[in-house]
Design an enzyme around this catalytic site. Structure first.
Site, PDB file in Angstrom:
ATOM      1  CB  CYS A  69      25.393  45.007 -41.416  1.00  0.00           C
ATOM      2  SG  CYS A  69      26.491  43.923 -42.355  1.00  0.00           S
TER       3      CYS A  69
ATOM      4  CB  CYS B 171      26.436  40.067 -41.069  1.00  0.00           C
ATOM      5  SG  CYS B 171      28.145  40.681 -41.094  1.00  0.00           S
TER       6      CYS B 171
ATOM      7  CD  GLU C 267      27.953  40.206 -37.447  1.00  0.00           C
ATOM      8  OE1 GLU C 267      29.080  40.676 -37.736  1.00  0.00           O
ATOM      9  OE2 GLU C 267      26.953  40.909 -37.237  1.00  0.00           O
TER      10      GLU C 267
HETATM   11 ZN   LIG Z   1      28.059  42.947 -40.951  1.00  0.00          ZN
END
Ligand SMILES: [Zn+2]
Length: 178
Positions: free
Chosen positions: A105, A108, A76
């Site tokens: 995550c 991101c 990302e």
């Molecule tokens: Zn990530």
């Protein structure tokens, strides 16, 4: 009451799969293709695609952690960095969608927040990813969901997933064993 249990015997509540429309399915599949490409090159199996409101692919990328030695080179973030210099307006970004083969995550999710992108569609969720990762300390993610980050945003960020679970999981099969 019977619940799903992982190998360590702890209870896991897996989120329910979302059904996407044809357009979202098409782009999420492209992000999944990138996850396989990333794995083939020795990286973690994640891919991402950023698509404008009128369907133009603005950026696409795979994870490149292993190739670059950069711990922030998640798919990302790589896709978001590829937008730099494109001269997109805040409005264009707000109406764009970021597709991610895996649930973003916390890093991101923060990067998506800063990008002003207003919509996220992801494949495999963090809970199911943890089963693939196993209990190894060096493979564990931070247990703060992207939705928690997006909820704290002053601008709205729509978040859709998990979706295409079967397809999105395939790249992780055997990828985290060593
Ligand atoms: Zn990530």
């Amino acid at each position: 009451m019977i619940e799903d249990m992982n190998s360590a015997g702890s209870h896991i509540a897996f989120p329910e799969e979302t059904t996407l429309d044809e357009r979202d399915e098409r782009y999420l599949r492209k992000a999944i293709v990138w996850s396989h490409a990333a794995r083939r090159r020795g990286n973690r199996p994640f891919g991402s695609l950023i698509v404008s409101a009128d369907g133009e692919v603005l950026a696409e990328a795979g994870n490149s952690n292993a190739e670059t030695g950069d711990c922030t080179a998640h798919a990302e973030v790589n896709a978001l960095r590829a937008l730099a210099g494109r001269g997109l307006t805040r409005e264009e970004l707000a109406s764009a969608t970021l597709y991610a083969s895996g649930e973003p995550c916390v890093m991101c999710a923060g990067a998506i927040f800063w990008s002003n992108i207003g919509r996220v569609v992801y494949g495999i969720d963090a809970e199911r990813l943890r089963v693939f990762r196993g209990e190894r300390q060096d493979q564990r993610d931070a247990e703060l969901s992207c939705r928690d980050v997006f909820r704290a945003s002053p601008h709205p960020i729509e978040c859709i997933g998990p979706a295409l679970l079967h397809e999105a999981s395939a790249a992780h099969d055997g990828a985290w064993a060593s």
